[in-house]
Design an enzyme around this catalytic site. Sequence first.
Site, short mmCIF file in Angstrom:
data_model
loop_
_atom_site.label_atom_id
_atom_site.label_comp_id
_atom_site.label_asym_id
_atom_site.label_seq_id
_atom_site.Cartn_x
_atom_site.Cartn_y
_atom_site.Cartn_z
N TYR A 46 -5.51 8.48 3.23
CA TYR A 46 -5.09 6.90 3.63
C TYR A 46 -6.01 6.17 4.42
O TYR A 46 -6.38 5.05 4.35
CB TYR A 46 -3.73 7.10 4.41
CG TYR A 46 -3.34 5.75 4.87
CD1 TYR A 46 -2.62 5.00 4.28
CD2 TYR A 46 -3.70 5.56 6.29
CE1 TYR A 46 -2.05 3.73 5.00
CE2 TYR A 46 -3.13 4.65 7.14
CZ TYR A 46 -2.48 3.49 6.30
OH TYR A 46 -1.87 2.40 6.80
N ALA A 97 0.80 -1.25 -0.12
CA ALA A 97 0.07 -0.03 -0.03
C ALA A 97 0.90 1.29 -0.05
O ALA A 97 2.21 1.12 0.39
CB ALA A 97 -0.69 -0.05 1.17
N GLU A 152 -5.70 4.08 11.69
CA GLU A 152 -6.22 5.24 11.06
C GLU A 152 -7.75 5.25 10.45
O GLU A 152 -8.32 6.25 10.11
CB GLU A 152 -5.35 5.69 9.75
CG GLU A 152 -3.67 5.90 10.28
CD GLU A 152 -3.75 7.52 10.82
OE1 GLU A 152 -4.53 8.25 10.55
OE2 GLU A 152 -2.87 7.54 11.70
N LYS A 163 -8.14 2.63 3.52
CA LYS A 163 -8.25 1.42 4.27
C LYS A 163 -9.46 1.26 4.52
O LYS A 163 -9.85 -0.07 4.82
CB LYS A 163 -7.26 1.90 5.55
CG LYS A 163 -5.81 1.69 5.05
CD LYS A 163 -5.33 0.48 4.66
CE LYS A 163 -3.79 0.41 4.35
NZ LYS A 163 -3.22 -0.81 4.19
N SER A 206 -6.07 -0.42 9.10
CA SER A 206 -5.24 0.33 10.09
C SER A 206 -6.10 1.22 11.20
O SER A 206 -7.26 1.54 10.87
CB SER A 206 -4.59 1.49 9.13
OG SER A 206 -4.07 2.57 9.68
N PHE A 214 8.63 8.08 8.52
CA PHE A 214 7.55 8.02 9.69
C PHE A 214 8.14 8.61 10.96
O PHE A 214 9.43 8.54 11.18
CB PHE A 214 7.43 6.46 10.11
CG PHE A 214 6.42 5.80 8.72
CD1 PHE A 214 5.17 6.03 8.85
CD2 PHE A 214 7.23 5.28 7.62
CE1 PHE A 214 4.57 5.34 7.80
CE2 PHE A 214 6.45 4.83 6.78
CZ PHE A 214 5.20 4.70 6.80
N LYS A 242 12.15 8.86 12.27
CA LYS A 242 12.63 10.10 12.05
C LYS A 242 13.30 10.62 13.30
O LYS A 242 14.59 11.12 13.30
CB LYS A 242 11.58 11.26 11.58
CG LYS A 242 11.86 12.52 11.34
CD LYS A 242 10.79 13.35 10.77
CE LYS A 242 11.14 14.87 10.85
NZ LYS A 242 9.92 15.58 10.12
N GLY A 249 6.08 17.81 13.82
CA GLY A 249 4.86 18.67 13.95
C GLY A 249 4.13 18.63 15.29
O GLY A 249 4.63 19.09 16.19
P1 NDP Z 1 5.85 -0.25 4.20
O1 NDP Z 1 5.54 1.25 3.67
O2 NDP Z 1 7.05 -0.25 5.01
O3 NDP Z 1 5.60 -1.24 3.04
C1 NDP Z 1 4.68 -0.85 1.98
C2 NDP Z 1 5.02 -1.89 1.02
O4 NDP Z 1 3.97 -1.76 -0.10
C3 NDP Z 1 6.37 -1.88 0.38
O5 NDP Z 1 6.90 -3.22 -0.08
C4 NDP Z 1 6.09 -1.12 -1.08
O6 NDP Z 1 7.05 -1.51 -2.33
C5 NDP Z 1 4.77 -1.86 -1.49
N1 NDP Z 1 4.10 -0.95 -2.45
C6 NDP Z 1 3.53 0.46 -2.39
N2 NDP Z 1 3.03 0.90 -3.40
C7 NDP Z 1 2.86 -0.26 -4.39
C8 NDP Z 1 2.56 -0.49 -5.45
N3 NDP Z 1 1.98 0.62 -6.18
N4 NDP Z 1 2.77 -1.74 -6.27
C9 NDP Z 1 3.39 -2.72 -5.37
N5 NDP Z 1 3.85 -2.67 -4.14
C10 NDP Z 1 3.75 -1.56 -3.60
O7 NDP Z 1 4.48 -0.39 5.12
P2 NDP Z 1 4.36 -1.39 6.52
O8 NDP Z 1 5.37 -2.49 6.18
O9 NDP Z 1 4.92 -0.77 7.57
O10 NDP Z 1 2.85 -1.67 6.21
C11 NDP Z 1 2.37 -2.97 5.78
C12 NDP Z 1 0.78 -2.84 5.61
O11 NDP Z 1 0.36 -2.41 6.76
C13 NDP Z 1 0.55 -1.41 4.75
O12 NDP Z 1 -0.49 -1.90 4.17
C14 NDP Z 1 0.29 -0.48 5.64
O13 NDP Z 1 -0.74 0.71 5.31
C15 NDP Z 1 -0.52 -1.11 6.96
N6 NDP Z 1 -0.26 -0.64 8.23
C16 NDP Z 1 0.85 -0.49 8.84
C17 NDP Z 1 0.74 0.16 10.14
C18 NDP Z 1 2.27 0.53 10.68
O14 NDP Z 1 2.40 1.04 11.71
N7 NDP Z 1 3.34 -0.04 10.13
C19 NDP Z 1 -0.25 0.19 10.92
C20 NDP Z 1 -1.42 -0.23 10.11
C21 NDP Z 1 -1.70 -0.50 8.83
P3 NDP Z 1 8.19 -0.79 -2.50
O15 NDP Z 1 9.18 -1.27 -1.62
O16 NDP Z 1 8.38 -1.09 -3.82
O17 NDP Z 1 7.81 0.89 -2.19
#
Ligand code: NDP
Length: 332
Positions: free
Chosen positions: A152, A85, A130, A156, A128, A191, A195, A214
């Site tokens: 976002y 995502a 969120e 979700k 999430s 994030f 940061k 922020g």
């Molecule tokens: P990250 O941002 O670390 O990872 C996101 C992943 O999605 C990456 O592998 C990225 O690939 C891939 N991605 C993004 N856009 C695309 C696209 N257009 N096509 C294919 N792949 C894509 O997120 P997290 O690991 O932290 O989170 C995992 C999931 O959990 C996400 O959906 C997030 O929204 C959700 N989430 C996370 C929370 C948190 O606190 N971490 C809390 C609640 C929900 P690439 O490496 O190529 O960019």
Amino acid sequence: MGKRALITGITGQDGSYLAEHLLSLGYEVHGLVRRVAFEDPERRFSRIRHLLDRITLHPASLESYPSIFHVISRYEFDECYHLAAQSFVAESFADGFSTMSVNINGTHYVLAALRELQPRCRFYFAGSSEMFGNAVEAPQRETTPFHPRSPYGISKVAGFHLTRNYREAYGMFCCSGIAFNHEGPRRGFEFVTRKITNGVARIKAGLACEIRIGNLDAKRDWGHAADYVRAMHLMLQQPEPDDYVIATGETHSVKEFCEHAFAEVGLDYREYVKLDERLYRPAEIELLVGDASKARRVLGWEPTYTFKELIKEMVKTDLELVLKGVKDNASM
Ligand code: NDP
């Protein structure tokens, strides 16, 4: 023969921890990655470099149904964890259209391809906290109404309802985790937690003199990603599909996070953290705290990291990374 799982977003924070966890349980692990990742493996595969000889990667884009369909048509998967995502809330304000398009359509494409080709494959959606946004109650639980406050969060909520609807309309085993913030040394640098810990390390090493933040008063429920991926897996092992809040149940302000992170290296955050109103969200969420009692009861899931242990590990890792960078530069 162990089970076979497909992880979308395997290059991300959670994807990398989940891949490790599933491998440790004897799974055959496949990952869906963007094609560009193969062109820049050094950077794009940094979180899964140590796993590359044990996983199978497939190029596909969340924006292309045929590419997802193609991967799912090639293997029979027991489980699919849809983690990919656009996951950064601030970016969703900057470009809400891309976030909505990738997050909503991407989820729909994966679900539709599974329904067509492998309706028995169990599916996890990364929901999430969120989605709760300006919640009417605290702590938030599975029954708390959604009131998302960002593109976002809205994307979700749509993914959550799509997932529920595939479960109800087609009888598929589809679950959503409503995960509160989870962090760790592999968190993206944009994030706030990373940061801060990266900033602390750079200040300690003499490479920076301040961090701009922020809203210091925003309160979040912060856990460790390694704990949260165990819950994702447990959800897909149950007799019935369902949705679960995954949270620690504790809430802390960004200010407290700063205080502990700087204290880890013997510094006082008040001397280094500068407020920057440009970093405020257009619509803020003041307080998020989750009630994970259903996950504890039904899944037997418990977080193992405390807030302080999480910060300690992140600061330690960032300090090592920064000091290694300084040393490498000096020897060049
Ligand atoms: P990250 O941002 O670390 O990872 C996101 C992943 O999605 C990456 O592998 C990225 O690939 C891939 N991605 C993004 N856009 C695309 C696209 N257009 N096509 C294919 N792949 C894509 O997120 P997290 O690991 O932290 O989170 C995992 C999931 O959990 C996400 O959906 C997030 O929204 C959700 N989430 C996370 C929370 C948190 O606190 N971490 C809390 C609640 C929900 P690439 O490496 O190529 O960019």
